[in-house]
Design a protein around this motif. Structure first.
Motif, PDB file in Angstrom:
ATOM      1  N   LEU A 233      32.622  30.523  52.668  1.00 52.43           N
ATOM      2  CA  LEU A 233      33.529  30.064  51.504  1.00 52.43           C
ATOM      3  C   LEU A 233      34.942  30.176  51.777  1.00 52.43           C
ATOM      4  O   LEU A 233      35.097  30.981  52.566  1.00 52.43           O
ATOM      5  N   THR A 234      35.786  29.394  51.143  1.00 50.16           N
ATOM      6  CA  THR A 234      37.008  29.384  51.571  1.00 50.16           C
ATOM      7  C   THR A 234      37.657  30.634  50.664  1.00 50.16           C
ATOM      8  O   THR A 234      36.954  31.356  49.895  1.00 50.16           O
ATOM      9  N   ILE A 235      38.644  31.109  50.808  1.00 49.10           N
ATOM     10  CA  ILE A 235      39.395  32.356  50.065  1.00 49.10           C
ATOM     11  C   ILE A 235      39.582  31.771  48.542  1.00 49.10           C
ATOM     12  O   ILE A 235      39.085  32.850  47.662  1.00 49.10           O
ATOM     13  N   GLN A 236      39.820  30.741  48.123  1.00 48.76           N
ATOM     14  CA  GLN A 236      39.812  30.304  46.821  1.00 48.76           C
ATOM     15  C   GLN A 236      38.509  30.533  46.098  1.00 48.76           C
ATOM     16  O   GLN A 236      38.513  30.953  44.819  1.00 48.76           O
ATOM     17  N   GLN A 237      37.663  29.946  46.609  1.00 50.49           N
ATOM     18  CA  GLN A 237      36.366  30.001  46.237  1.00 50.49           C
ATOM     19  C   GLN A 237      35.744  31.322  46.082  1.00 50.49           C
ATOM     20  O   GLN A 237      34.972  31.631  45.149  1.00 50.49           O
ATOM     21  N   ARG A 238      36.108  32.331  47.238  1.00 52.45           N
ATOM     22  CA  ARG A 238      35.568  33.706  46.987  1.00 52.45           C
ATOM     23  C   ARG A 238      36.480  34.289  45.919  1.00 52.45           C
ATOM     24  O   ARG A 238      35.790  35.353  45.303  1.00 52.45           O
ATOM     25  N   VAL A 239      37.643  33.804  45.526  1.00 50.94           N
ATOM     26  CA  VAL A 239      38.358  34.588  44.476  1.00 50.94           C
ATOM     27  C   VAL A 239      37.728  34.091  43.134  1.00 50.94           C
ATOM     28  O   VAL A 239      37.581  34.894  42.346  1.00 50.94           O
ATOM     29  N   PHE A 240      37.443  32.754  42.896  1.00 48.98           N
ATOM     30  CA  PHE A 240      36.851  32.302  41.783  1.00 48.98           C
ATOM     31  C   PHE A 240      35.284  33.097  41.519  1.00 48.98           C
ATOM     32  O   PHE A 240      35.133  33.701  40.371  1.00 48.98           O
ATOM     33  N   ASN A 241      34.552  33.306  42.513  1.00 50.72           N
ATOM     34  CA  ASN A 241      33.451  34.061  42.301  1.00 50.72           C
ATOM     35  C   ASN A 241      33.666  35.425  41.895  1.00 50.72           C
ATOM     36  O   ASN A 241      33.078  35.907  41.055  1.00 50.72           O
ATOM     37  N   TYR A 242      34.619  36.106  42.519  1.00 54.70           N
ATOM     38  CA  TYR A 242      35.073  37.532  41.863  1.00 54.70           C
ATOM     39  C   TYR A 242      35.516  37.421  40.696  1.00 54.70           C
ATOM     40  O   TYR A 242      34.969  38.212  39.768  1.00 54.70           O
ATOM     41  N   ARG A 243      36.488  36.597  40.211  1.00 48.65           N
ATOM     42  CA  ARG A 243      36.742  36.511  39.020  1.00 48.65           C
ATOM     43  C   ARG A 243      35.674  36.351  37.685  1.00 48.65           C
ATOM     44  O   ARG A 243      35.679  36.839  36.932  1.00 48.65           O
ATOM     45  N   LEU A 244      34.800  35.313  38.354  1.00 51.35           N
ATOM     46  CA  LEU A 244      33.816  35.071  37.344  1.00 51.35           C
ATOM     47  C   LEU A 244      32.795  36.271  37.399  1.00 51.35           C
ATOM     48  O   LEU A 244      32.152  36.431  36.140  1.00 51.35           O
ATOM     49  N   SER A 245      32.451  36.989  38.452  1.00 54.21           N
ATOM     50  CA  SER A 245      31.817  38.183  38.298  1.00 54.21           C
ATOM     51  C   SER A 245      32.221  39.186  37.663  1.00 54.21           C
ATOM     52  O   SER A 245      31.635  40.103  36.734  1.00 54.21           O
ATOM     53  N   ARG A 246      33.604  39.452  37.437  1.00 53.14           N
ATOM     54  CA  ARG A 246      34.502  40.098  36.793  1.00 53.14           C
ATOM     55  C   ARG A 246      34.068  40.028  35.321  1.00 53.14           C
ATOM     56  O   ARG A 246      34.133  40.871  34.547  1.00 53.14           O
ATOM     57  N   ALA A 247      34.208  38.900  35.060  1.00 55.52           N
ATOM     58  CA  ALA A 247      34.153  38.448  33.644  1.00 55.52           C
ATOM     59  C   ALA A 247      32.685  38.804  33.125  1.00 55.52           C
ATOM     60  O   ALA A 247      32.456  39.219  31.817  1.00 55.52           O
ATOM     61  N   ARG A 248      31.779  38.114  34.121  1.00 56.06           N
ATOM     62  CA  ARG A 248      30.390  38.454  33.539  1.00 56.06           C
ATOM     63  C   ARG A 248      30.097  39.884  33.361  1.00 56.06           C
ATOM     64  O   ARG A 248      29.002  40.286  32.692  1.00 56.06           O
ATOM     65  N   ARG A 249      30.575  40.789  33.859  1.00 54.01           N
ATOM     66  CA  ARG A 249      30.481  42.446  33.773  1.00 54.01           C
ATOM     67  C   ARG A 249      30.496  42.795  32.397  1.00 54.01           C
ATOM     68  O   ARG A 249      29.675  43.729  32.080  1.00 54.01           O
TER      69      ARG A 249
END
Length: 348
Positions: A233-249
């Motif tokens: 994944l690109t850096i932007q996509q990995r950032v999105f995954n992190y932010r989505l996981s952070r919200a899902r927590r």
């Protein structure tokens, strides 16, 4: 004394039951209402008069055909005016029939004595009913709060497992019906906007009204976001995954707080599907009610910690053009000067 017809034809039952003249309409008020308490405070017997007027209004259709007299007696003792006049008239007729001057007082005394005996019986029944109801609710709350099985409770409640299960389910259903309006608010546009604002303040994820666990098992839709799949994944996509996981927590934290208070969720429910639904609904609504009243109390026994676990990705997903574009817009926003967080690159 001429025999009277005690029950109008509108209440007639099957012919196989008792003769009509032996049946009696019994429509009573079991407690003082707030308004009647205020009337009683003004003058003695006012509550009985209020109840008599209410009964006369309720059965007003009978007055065209029958002589209707409401007999209202307060728990504290006073009788309504029409009730007193009725018993005076009956006592008068008895006195004329039997030439006994004490007929009226004897009739009133007998009626009052029977009413007191009935009231004492009702009080005993209600008191016993409250004790049984309290025991049922206590047993159900113990089951939900401790996570004990029906087999464990069989020895403490002195009841069979099937009986305990029936009690718990009935109480769960009653909790849901009673607290639904207080524990779960009605969904409105203003409420959703308020939730979105609060969610953004806590998670830095805009235009979101909630989180779902196991997001990788859900499809990508216009209303549900899921991570980018794959490892390259690109850096932007990995950032999105992190932010989505952070919200899902937050949904994991929510369930951790819920399960910490209602430990029935520490183990498999081991009940039928509909019963499990009743348990989940009851715990959810009573949990929200308690939080709205007492707030959230910090605990060291939450099921999850505050750290971030490694992100897991799935390579299988189905998407359409529009949801993909929405996810891409979020991806760009999280890497922009407006939406980026200072520490997000160190978390990917």
């Amino acid at each position: 004394m001429k025999r009277c017809k005690l029950q109008p034809s509108v209440w007639e039952r099957k012919a196989a039951q008792r003769p009509e003249w032996r049946r009696l309409i019994h429509d009573r008020v079991t407690d003082f209402e707030t308004e009647r308490r205020r009337h009683t405070a003004k003058s003695t017997g006012s509550a009985a008069e209020t109840a008599a007027k209410s009964k006369r209004l309720k059965y007003s259709a009978l007055e065209a055909t029958y002589d209707f007299v409401p007999v209202a007696v307060e728990t504290a003792g006073p009788w309504g005016r029409e009730a007193r006049e009725l018993f005076r008239e009956l006592g008068k007729r008895l006195r004329e029939k039997g030439s006994d001057p004490r007929s009226e007082s004897w009739l009133v005394q007998q009626a009052y004595t029977r009413e007191r005996e009935a009231e004492r019986l009702r009080e005993r029944i209600v008191s016993h009913g409250f004790r049984v109801l309290f025991a049922y609710v206590a047993a159900s709350e113990w089951f939900l709060a401790t996570g004990n099985t029906f087999r464990d409770m069989e020895f403490t409640e002195y009841r069979g497992r099937s009986t305990i299960g029936k009690i718990v389910r009935e109480v769960c259903q009653a909790i849901w019906k009673s607290l639904l309006g207080k524990g779960i608010p009605s969904i409105t546009k203003n409420l959703l906007e308020q939730i979105a604002d609060e969610f953004f303040k806590n998670t830095n994820f805009p235009n979101c009204i909630g989180a779902l666990d196991a997001d990788e098992g859900l499809p990508l839709t216009n209303n549900i976001m899921r991570p980018y799949p794959g490892k390259h994944l690109t850096i932007q996509q990995r950032v999105f995954n992190y932010r989505l996981s952070r919200a899902r927590r937050y949904v994991e934290c929510t369930f951790g707080i819920l399960a910490n208070k209602w430990r029935i969720f520490h183990r498999p429910l081991n009940v039928q599907y509909n019963f499990a639904t009743d348990i989940i609904k009851a715990c959810g609504v009573i949990h929200n009610f308690v939080i709205s009243r007492d707030g959230i109390k910090p605990s060291e026994e939450l099921l999850i910690h505050d750290g971030f676990s490694d992100l897991h990705h799935s390579t299988n997903y189905i998407s359409s053009t529009n949801p993909v574009n929405i996810r891409n817009e979020f991806c760009k926003y999280f890497s922009s000067d407006v939406g980026a967080l200072t520490w997000q690159l160190s978390k990917i």
